[in-house]
Each structure stands twice: as C-alpha cells, then as structure tokens.
Design an enzyme around this catalytic site. Structure first.
Site, PDB file in Angstrom:
ATOM      1  N   ALA A   9       2.596 -33.306 -12.856  1.00 54.43           N
ATOM      2  CA  ALA A   9       2.523 -32.399 -12.049  1.00 54.43           C
ATOM      3  C   ALA A   9       2.065 -32.012 -11.077  1.00 54.43           C
ATOM      4  CB  ALA A   9       1.952 -31.209 -12.755  1.00 54.43           C
ATOM      5  N   GLU A  24      -5.521 -37.881 -13.824  1.00 54.78           N
ATOM      6  CA  GLU A  24      -6.384 -36.287 -13.197  1.00 54.78           C
ATOM      7  C   GLU A  24      -7.778 -36.488 -12.297  1.00 54.78           C
ATOM      8  OE1 GLU A  24      -4.741 -36.929 -15.836  1.00 54.78           O
ATOM      9  OE2 GLU A  24      -2.713 -35.196 -15.801  1.00 54.78           O
ATOM     10  N   GLY A  77       1.002 -35.358 -15.496  1.00 54.42           N
ATOM     11  CA  GLY A  77       1.842 -33.894 -16.903  1.00 54.42           C
ATOM     12  C   GLY A  77       3.274 -35.500 -17.243  1.00 54.42           C
ATOM     13  N   GLU A 119       2.088 -37.247 -20.016  1.00 59.55           N
ATOM     14  CA  GLU A 119       1.856 -36.284 -21.399  1.00 59.55           C
ATOM     15  C   GLU A 119       3.104 -35.792 -21.692  1.00 59.55           C
ATOM     16  OE1 GLU A 119      -0.978 -33.423 -18.614  1.00 59.55           O
ATOM     17  OE2 GLU A 119      -1.887 -33.626 -20.184  1.00 59.55           O
TER      18      GLU A 119
HETATM   19  N1  COA Z   1       2.975 -34.066  -6.566  1.00 60.49           N
HETATM   20  C1  COA Z   1       3.489 -33.716  -5.700  1.00 60.49           C
HETATM   21  N2  COA Z   1       4.227 -34.711  -5.429  1.00 60.49           N
HETATM   22  C2  COA Z   1       4.049 -35.520  -5.544  1.00 60.49           C
HETATM   23  C3  COA Z   1       3.199 -36.073  -6.664  1.00 60.49           C
HETATM   24  C4  COA Z   1       2.556 -35.111  -7.786  1.00 60.49           C
HETATM   25  N3  COA Z   1       2.545 -35.402  -9.346  1.00 60.49           N
HETATM   26  N4  COA Z   1       3.647 -37.005  -7.081  1.00 60.49           N
HETATM   27  C5  COA Z   1       4.571 -37.769  -5.824  1.00 60.49           C
HETATM   28  N5  COA Z   1       4.139 -36.865  -4.794  1.00 60.49           N
HETATM   29  C6  COA Z   1       4.872 -37.099  -3.517  1.00 60.49           C
HETATM   30  C7  COA Z   1       4.478 -37.452  -3.125  1.00 60.49           C
HETATM   31  O1  COA Z   1       3.698 -36.606  -1.865  1.00 60.49           O
HETATM   32  C8  COA Z   1       5.732 -38.330  -1.566  1.00 60.49           C
HETATM   33  O2  COA Z   1       6.097 -37.619  -1.203  1.00 60.49           O
HETATM   34  P1  COA Z   1       6.034 -37.712   0.695  1.00 60.49           P
HETATM   35  O3  COA Z   1       7.122 -37.815   0.809  1.00 60.49           O
HETATM   36  O4  COA Z   1       6.770 -35.433   0.604  1.00 60.49           O
HETATM   37  O5  COA Z   1       4.753 -37.649   1.084  1.00 60.49           O
HETATM   38  C9  COA Z   1       6.480 -38.791  -2.556  1.00 60.49           C
HETATM   39  O6  COA Z   1       6.089 -37.869  -3.955  1.00 60.49           O
HETATM   40  C10 COA Z   1       7.144 -39.971  -2.796  1.00 60.49           C
HETATM   41  O7  COA Z   1       4.989 -39.923  -3.023  1.00 60.49           O
HETATM   42  P2  COA Z   1       4.201 -41.709  -2.628  1.00 60.49           P
HETATM   43  O8  COA Z   1       2.487 -40.684  -2.743  1.00 60.49           O
HETATM   44  O9  COA Z   1       4.277 -41.696  -0.894  1.00 60.49           O
HETATM   45  O10 COA Z   1       4.558 -42.753  -3.333  1.00 60.49           O
HETATM   46  P3  COA Z   1       3.353 -44.568  -3.378  1.00 60.49           P
HETATM   47  O11 COA Z   1       4.660 -45.116  -3.857  1.00 60.49           O
HETATM   48  O12 COA Z   1       2.968 -45.037  -2.244  1.00 60.49           O
HETATM   49  O13 COA Z   1       2.923 -44.077  -4.814  1.00 60.49           O
HETATM   50  C11 COA Z   1       2.290 -42.772  -6.959  1.00 60.49           C
HETATM   51  C12 COA Z   1       3.758 -43.508  -5.568  1.00 60.49           C
HETATM   52  C13 COA Z   1       2.888 -42.403  -7.885  1.00 60.49           C
HETATM   53  C14 COA Z   1       0.804 -43.533  -6.666  1.00 60.49           C
HETATM   54  C15 COA Z   1       1.183 -41.671  -5.931  1.00 60.49           C
HETATM   55  O14 COA Z   1       2.448 -40.969  -5.667  1.00 60.49           O
HETATM   56  C16 COA Z   1       0.405 -41.091  -6.875  1.00 60.49           C
HETATM   57  O15 COA Z   1      -0.566 -41.296  -7.358  1.00 60.49           O
HETATM   58  N6  COA Z   1       0.878 -39.830  -6.755  1.00 60.49           N
HETATM   59  C17 COA Z   1       0.250 -38.841  -7.737  1.00 60.49           C
HETATM   60  C18 COA Z   1      -0.143 -38.875  -9.205  1.00 60.49           C
HETATM   61  C19 COA Z   1      -0.939 -37.953 -10.047  1.00 60.49           C
HETATM   62  O16 COA Z   1      -2.328 -37.789  -9.610  1.00 60.49           O
HETATM   63  N7  COA Z   1      -0.482 -37.271 -10.825  1.00 60.49           N
HETATM   64  C20 COA Z   1      -1.259 -36.623 -12.054  1.00 60.49           C
HETATM   65  C21 COA Z   1      -0.874 -34.698 -11.429  1.00 60.49           C
HETATM   66  S1  COA Z   1      -1.762 -34.138 -11.781  1.00 60.49           S
END
Ligand code: COA
Length: 258
Positions: free
Chosen positions: A66, A135, A112, A115
C-alpha cells in the site's frame, strides 16, 4: 478502458491488468485501488473475459505494498475504513470473482502487494521475485486479508514467522511452502501464466465459477473482521507514526511499544 495507474487489455478472452506505477514500485495508492476496483467489477460483468492475468509494470516490483505516504496521518477509524473498503472492493472482490485471477509475480510482492497476489486464485512467480509482509516494521499488521490468506496458504506457524519477522522470502522458498504454484525465469513468466489460463479457458465457465466458490467456502471468514479491527487499532499507536515517519524519512525506526 483508460486508466491512469493501471493498464488493461483483453486478448483472446484474457483480461491483462498491469499495475503501472513503476517509479513507486507499483505501490497501491487510492487511485490505483479505485481503478482496480473498477476493472475487477468490469471483468466480472463482461462475458468476453474468461480469465484475468494480473502483474506489475517493469522488472523490479509486482507491487511494493500500500502507498505508505498516503496513510501516514490516519486515525484508528480511518485505518479500519481503509482495510474494510479495500478488502471489499478489491481483495475480496478478486477472491470471490467467478473468473479465475492469476497473479504473475514479476518482482517484489510486499505488504498489500503480496496480499493482492494471495487474493488471486493462482500465483506464478519469477525466480527473481521476493515476497513478504513487512507491516510490523511500520507498526502495523497486514490489513488486506493477509493474516487470513497467508495462514490458509502456508499454515499458522509459517504465517506467523513471516508476519512477525517481516522478512522477505525468495520465490524458491515461496514455492516450497505453497505460497506460489510455480517459479519460472522472469522471461518466461507471462508465457507460463498464459499456458495455465489458456487451459482454464477451455473448461466449462460455470463449473470454474462453482469450483472457485466451493474452494473459497473452505475458509473461515470470521478472522477478516478481527484483522480489520486490529489493523485500525495500530493507527492509534505511537509506534505506527514512528514506523511510517522512519520509512518516509529513510531512517531506522525506534519503537517504544506505545
Ligand atoms: N509506498 C510508497 N512508496 C513506496 C513504497 C510504498 N509501499 N514502496 C516503494 N516506494 C517508493 C519509494 O519511496 C521510492 O520513492 P522515491 O524514489 O520517490 O523516493 C520508490 O518507490 C523506489 O523505492 P526505494 O525504496 O527507493 O527502492 P529500493 O530498491 O531501495 O527498495 C523496497 C525496495 C521494496 C525494499 C523498498 O521500497 C520498501 O521497503 N518498500 C516498502 C515496502 C513495505 O513496507 N510495504 C508494506 C506497506 S504496508
């Protein structure tokens, strides 16, 4: 149909839906969820659609969860509402669809995103895909049916380990524990998905619908309500605010258990 955040196209009775926010790793913001709800309803009512293939744009992510930036300031009631509406219009709508949905997991399927894949009837993953429910790192729990569907798919012990450690697992591990049906090289992902859906397309549609309904009936629905309430409660904690702020500020979170 034209959408801003998803691509949709019908080819030979298969509806292809691609979540198309590649720069945000296809994170599910409100607009994307609304568009998904619309296209899922369309799939259900359109006779030409016999099966649905759901995937993410690009090679990095299926859906990275999400959109965290949207719910950072939510209250308990808003958190509960987010889970309730999302579950009804998207996640449960997929699971209860009379048309088979297949998730082609092309990269990260987190929160999400996993999910969403679990709401689908069949999952095929690329070898490079990574899956998890992170989460609790945000002071939350899965709110789109994840606590229920993961438990049904892999069993209570594995579900609790994945949810409480928040660790990602490889596609190979996901196949081993029954979370995905097949793992293939990324280049073969869509072919493999089409091979399965083309077989299903040849079978009797009403029987397919009955099969989905019957298999779905094997699960206990009560847990979803508990999950919605507990998800909402997380929004009332300081830990949630700390977890979300830490993500948005790109720093480690420091939880106080409050
Ligand atoms: N919500 C909002 N933005 C998200 C996102 C999310 N769930 N997942 C990734 N993004 C965004 C990042 O903020 C970043 O945006 P920016 O370029 O404007 O800063 C962009 O997507 C790229 O992600 P980034 O974190 O820079 O990539 P990465 O390769 O370093 O890491 C992940 C990849 C997937 C490990 C990391 O993005 C992450 O942990 N995401 C969140 C996952 C999460 O907790 N999901 C559950 C949500 S309830």
């Amino acid at each position: 149909m034209t959408y801003q955040n998803i691509l949709s196209e019908i080819k030979t009775n298969i509806l292809y839906i691609t979540i198309n926010r590649e720069k945000k790793l296809n994170a599910l913001n409100k607009e994307t969820l609304a568009e998904l709800a619309d296209v899922i309803a369309y799939a259900e009512e359109t006779g030409e659609v016999r099966a649905v293939l759901l995937t993410g744009a690009g090679e990095k992510a299926f859906v990275a969860g999400a959109d965290i930036s949207e719910f950072a300031a939510y209250s308990t009631a808003e958190g509960e509402e987010l889970a309730r509406v999302g579950q009804a219009k998207v996640f449960n709508a997929i699971e209860n669809s009379s048309k088979p949905f297949l998730a082609a997991i092309n990269g990260f399927a987190l929160g999400g995103g996993l999910e969403l894949a679990m709401a689908c009837h069949i999952r095929v993953a690329a070898e490079t895909a990574r899956m998890g429910l992170p989460e609790v790192t945000l002071g939350l729990i899965p709110g789109y049916g994840g606590t229920q569907r993961l438990t049904h798919l892999v069993g209570k012990g594995r579900a609790l380990e994945m949810i409480t450690t928040a660790e990602m697992i490889t596609a190979e591990k996901a196949e081993k524990i029954g979370l995905v049906n097949h793992v293939v090289p990324l280049a073969e992902l869509i072919n493999k998905a089409e091979e399965i859906l083309n077989k299903i397309k040849e079978r009797a549609p009403l029987a397919i619908a009955s099969a989905i309904k019957s298999v779905n009936a094997a699960k206990d629905k009560d847990g979803f309500e508990t999950e919605i309430k507990e998800f909402g409660n997380c929004f009332g904690t300081e830990d949630f605010k700390e977890g979300v702020n830490a993500f948005l500020e790109k720093r480690r979170s420091e939880f106080k258990g409050r």
